[in-house]
Design a protein around this motif. Structure first.
Motif, PDB file in Angstrom:
ATOM      1  N   ASP A   1      -9.055  -9.018   1.685  1.00 19.43           N
ATOM      2  CA  ASP A   1      -7.937  -9.983   1.715  1.00 19.43           C
ATOM      3  C   ASP A   1      -7.023  -9.774   0.505  1.00 19.43           C
ATOM      4  O   ASP A   1      -6.830 -10.672  -0.306  1.00 19.43           O
ATOM      5  CB  ASP A   1      -8.477 -11.420   1.743  1.00 19.43           C
ATOM      6  CG  ASP A   1      -9.586 -11.661   0.710  1.00 19.43           C
ATOM      7  OD1 ASP A   1      -9.912 -10.717  -0.044  1.00 19.43           O
ATOM      8  OD2 ASP A   1     -10.102 -12.783   0.638  1.00 19.43           O
ATOM      9  N   PRO A   2      -6.465  -8.565   0.385  1.00 14.98           N
ATOM     10  CA  PRO A   2      -5.681  -8.261  -0.816  1.00 14.98           C
ATOM     11  C   PRO A   2      -4.426  -9.120  -0.943  1.00 14.98           C
ATOM     12  O   PRO A   2      -3.634  -9.201  -0.004  1.00 14.98           O
ATOM     13  CB  PRO A   2      -5.328  -6.778  -0.637  1.00 14.98           C
ATOM     14  CG  PRO A   2      -5.391  -6.535   0.826  1.00 14.98           C
ATOM     15  CD  PRO A   2      -6.440  -7.461   1.370  1.00 14.98           C
TER      16      PRO A   2
ATOM     17  N   HIS B   1       0.819  -1.214   0.000  1.00 15.95           N
ATOM     18  CA  HIS B   1       0.000   0.000   0.000  1.00 15.95           C
ATOM     19  C   HIS B   1       0.862   1.276   0.000  1.00 15.95           C
ATOM     20  O   HIS B   1       0.339   2.367   0.120  1.00 15.95           O
ATOM     21  CB  HIS B   1      -0.901   0.030   1.245  1.00 15.95           C
ATOM     22  CG  HIS B   1      -2.046  -0.959   1.217  1.00 15.95           C
ATOM     23  ND1 HIS B   1      -1.891  -2.268   0.875  1.00 15.95           N
ATOM     24  CD2 HIS B   1      -3.366  -0.820   1.511  1.00 15.95           C
ATOM     25  CE1 HIS B   1      -3.062  -2.896   0.960  1.00 15.95           C
ATOM     26  NE2 HIS B   1      -3.978  -2.032   1.343  1.00 15.95           N
TER      27      HIS B   1
ATOM     28  N   VAL C   1      -3.224  -3.424  -3.670  1.00 18.38           N
ATOM     29  CA  VAL C   1      -4.641  -3.120  -3.931  1.00 18.38           C
ATOM     30  C   VAL C   1      -4.939  -3.494  -5.395  1.00 18.38           C
ATOM     31  O   VAL C   1      -5.208  -2.653  -6.246  1.00 18.38           O
ATOM     32  CB  VAL C   1      -4.932  -1.639  -3.627  1.00 18.38           C
ATOM     33  CG1 VAL C   1      -6.431  -1.365  -3.653  1.00 18.38           C
ATOM     34  CG2 VAL C   1      -4.397  -1.283  -2.250  1.00 18.38           C
TER      35      VAL C   1
ATOM     36  N   GLU D   1     -15.706  -0.638   2.153  1.00 18.34           N
ATOM     37  CA  GLU D   1     -15.095   0.089   1.024  1.00 18.34           C
ATOM     38  C   GLU D   1     -15.929  -0.124  -0.237  1.00 18.34           C
ATOM     39  O   GLU D   1     -16.673   0.762  -0.671  1.00 18.34           O
ATOM     40  CB  GLU D   1     -13.650  -0.386   0.815  1.00 18.34           C
ATOM     41  CG  GLU D   1     -12.776  -0.048   2.023  1.00 18.34           C
ATOM     42  CD  GLU D   1     -11.299   0.075   1.663  1.00 18.34           C
ATOM     43  OE1 GLU D   1     -10.965   0.204   0.480  1.00 18.34           O
ATOM     44  OE2 GLU D   1     -10.477   0.054   2.591  1.00 18.34           O
TER      45      GLU D   1
ATOM     46  N   PRO E   1      -8.260  -8.826  -4.805  1.00 13.17           N
ATOM     47  CA  PRO E   1      -9.380  -8.800  -5.744  1.00 13.17           C
ATOM     48  C   PRO E   1      -9.872  -7.386  -6.086  1.00 13.17           C
ATOM     49  O   PRO E   1     -10.867  -7.250  -6.778  1.00 13.17           O
ATOM     50  CB  PRO E   1     -10.476  -9.535  -4.946  1.00 13.17           C
ATOM     51  CG  PRO E   1     -10.211  -9.087  -3.532  1.00 13.17           C
ATOM     52  CD  PRO E   1      -8.716  -8.953  -3.401  1.00 13.17           C
ATOM     53  N   CYS E   2      -9.191  -6.382  -5.593  1.00 11.18           N
ATOM     54  CA  CYS E   2      -9.727  -5.017  -5.581  1.00 11.18           C
ATOM     55  C   CYS E   2     -10.128  -4.483  -6.960  1.00 11.18           C
ATOM     56  O   CYS E   2     -11.190  -3.862  -7.111  1.00 11.18           O
ATOM     57  CB  CYS E   2      -8.711  -4.086  -4.940  1.00 11.18           C
ATOM     58  SG  CYS E   2      -7.858  -4.835  -3.545  1.00 11.18           S
TER      59      CYS E   2
ATOM     60  N   GLY F   1     -11.300  -0.720   5.518  1.00 10.61           N
ATOM     61  CA  GLY F   1     -11.171  -2.169   5.324  1.00 10.61           C
ATOM     62  C   GLY F   1     -10.549  -2.829   6.550  1.00 10.61           C
ATOM     63  O   GLY F   1     -10.872  -3.967   6.884  1.00 10.61           O
TER      64      GLY F   1
HETATM   65  S1  SF4 Z   1     -10.691  -2.718  -2.193  1.00 10.20           S
HETATM   66 FE1  SF4 Z   1      -9.082  -4.234  -1.746  1.00 10.20          FE
HETATM   67  S2  SF4 Z   1      -7.832  -3.303  -0.117  1.00 10.20           S
HETATM   68 FE2  SF4 Z   1      -9.788  -2.151  -0.220  1.00 10.20          FE
HETATM   69  S3  SF4 Z   1     -11.124  -3.172   1.276  1.00 10.20           S
HETATM   70 FE3  SF4 Z   1     -11.521  -4.160  -0.692  1.00 10.20          FE
HETATM   71  S4  SF4 Z   1     -10.167  -5.950  -0.747  1.00 10.20           S
HETATM   72 FE4  SF4 Z   1      -9.423  -4.564   0.861  1.00 10.20          FE
END
Ligand code: SF4
Length: 452
Positions: free
Chosen positions: A377-378, A60, A383, A337, A386-387, A329
């Motif tokens: 769960d990145p 991050h 990010v 988020e 799965p973001c 998160g």
């Molecule tokens: S976008 Fe990614 S880093 Fe942000 S809360 Fe969702 S999974 Fe977590």
């Protein structure tokens, strides 16, 4: 706490994370101010990144953000040069605090403390100023989501005595009584509480809307590999090209829905690359709202003025969640988020489509309800997975949520406020593994050779 400003929802930020990058940077700025009263000759600053900041901080860019904050970086002015500025600091070997050159070596001056125990918040950073080995000053900051620090929440609390608007239901009553819509309510609130009149607010929102659109354009054009060990290829340009070439052969989803998804992915990829973005309500979820607004604007040829009003409606949903829930998160998982981003986007589309106040509330509720329990769960603390895709799927969900609300008379059993309350309860029960620590879920299943 009372309702925050809409500008706390839509912050101009550097990617990839509002809490771990922007919030971290802002903590550095605060400590810089705090120590500016000292003679800093022969001083040194130790930065201890704790909990989630240590567990996912590398991916991050938390370490780089705090250092740029200490160096006094202006996000709006220099955000695009964020990484370049950091590299320069490392090359020169010092952080500049109002002319004092504080020696800086990332290996020695940054401590990664992954222990989550005994922290009042998982996103914690501690600064220690020392001179000849003696501690001169120290401070702890907690980043509570969307780039906001915990002390700012407290500040809003103590600054305002008004507690009229406790939730969305309450705001709806006020709007109906005064015959105003949600956008007009935000105008009213911003003028009354923050002394920002409508013209000034529109100016600020237009600036943000311009950045949002720029990120869609940039994301659709830029090819290559995203930063980080996953070596993830940017997909938006290729998808957009495919979309344009095969426009007529799409059978499953409409053109608008497909395009909306691609737009969201374009912004999310820009965010993952560390570009300047607008939190909505966070960086990780910053693709959802621009995507739906841009595709609706293009389809119905809407003026920017109309979009600014839609931003106010989306912003109001975010404001209520910041007040009564969380958008971090690390506190409640991805439901806070992406779930909230979907909710905001659904409300704004419903507003643009002429939905009533009740239908807008219903759209927001659907958008959040069906993301309840969503984990953060990145993979590799980046990010990206799965973001990025999650922005695409949530943007489509937002269109659907708005559609469902518009097809109904807005009769529903679960209110938006109840959905926020439920989100908080689930967040409290959720294992720390699923709250931005990269210790469980997808982050565990896909394991690259990494960690701090
Ligand atoms: S976008 Fe990614 S880093 Fe942000 S809360 Fe969702 S999974 Fe977590």
């Amino acid at each position: 706490m009372p309702l925050p400003s809409i500008l706390d929802v839509f912050r101009i930020s550097i990617g990839p994370s509002s809490s771990h990058t922007l919030g971290a940077l802002r903590s550095g700025l605060l400590f810089r101010e705090k120590v500016s009263k000292y003679n800093l000759d022969n001083c040194r600053i130790t930065i201890e990144l704790c909990g989630s900041f240590a567990l996912t901080g590398k991916g991050h860019l938390t370490d780089k953000a705090v250092v740029c904050g200490l160096n006094g970086m202006d996000v709006e002015r220099d955000g695009e040069r964020f990484l370049e500025i950091y590299e320069n600091i490392v090359k020169k070997g010092y952080v500049d605090i109002y002319g004092y050159k504080i020696p800086f070596n990332p290996e020695e001056d940054i401590v990664w403390n992954k222990n989550l125990d005994n922290l009042t918040h998982p996103n914690t950073v501690r600064y220690r100023l020392t001179k000849d080995g003696n501690v001169i000053d120290e401070e702890e900051y907690r980043s509570v989501g969307g780039g906001m620090l915990d002390r700012e929440k407290v500040k809003i609390k103590t600054e305002s005595t008004e507690e009229t608007f406790k939730d969305l239901c309450n705001i709806m009553d006020f709007c109906k009584k005064n015959e105003i819509d949600f956008a007009e309510f935000v105008d009213y609130l911003m003028e009354k509480r923050y002394s920002i009149n409508r013209n000034r607010l529109d100016y600020k929102l237009l600036k943000r809307w311009t950045i949002m659109k720029r990120r869609i354009d940039g994301g659709l054009r830029k090819e290559g590999i995203l930063p980080g060990i996953l070596k993830l290829q940017r997909r938006a340009p290729k998808m957009f090209k495919e979309y344009l070439e095969n426009l007529r052969s799409f059978r499953m989803l409409s053109e608008e829905v497909t395009l909306t998804s691609i737009y969201a992915i374009a912004v999310a990829e820009e965010n993952a690359s560390g570009a300047l973005v607008v939190t909505a309500p966070t960086c990780g979820s910053s693709g959802v709202l621009p995507a739906v607004l841009c595709s609706i604007q293009e389809r119905y040829h809407l003026q920017d003025e109309k979009i600014l009003d839609a931003l106010k409606v989306a912003g109001l949903i975010g404001m209520v969640v910041i007040k009564n829930g969380s958008i971090a998160g690390a506190e409640v998982g991805c439901q806070g988020e992406i779930g909230v981003a979907c909710s905001m986007a659904a409300a704004s589309v419903c507003y643009l489509m002429g939905g009533s106040i009740e239908q807008i509330e219903f759209a927001a509720e659907i958008g959040l309800e069906h993301h309840l329990g969503l984990t953060c769960d990145p993979v590799a603390g980046l990010v990206q997975i799965p973001c990025i895709e999650r922005n695409g799927t949530a943007a489509v969900s937002a269109l659907n949520a708005s559609n469902l609300a518009l097809l109904s008379r807005a009769e529903h059993q679960v209110s938006f406020d109840k959905a926020v309350e439920t989100m908080m309860e689930i967040g409290k029960d959720m294992s720390a593994k699923y709250k931005e620590t990269s210790l469980g879920g997808l982050a565990k299943t896909i394991k690259p050779a990494f960690h701090t």
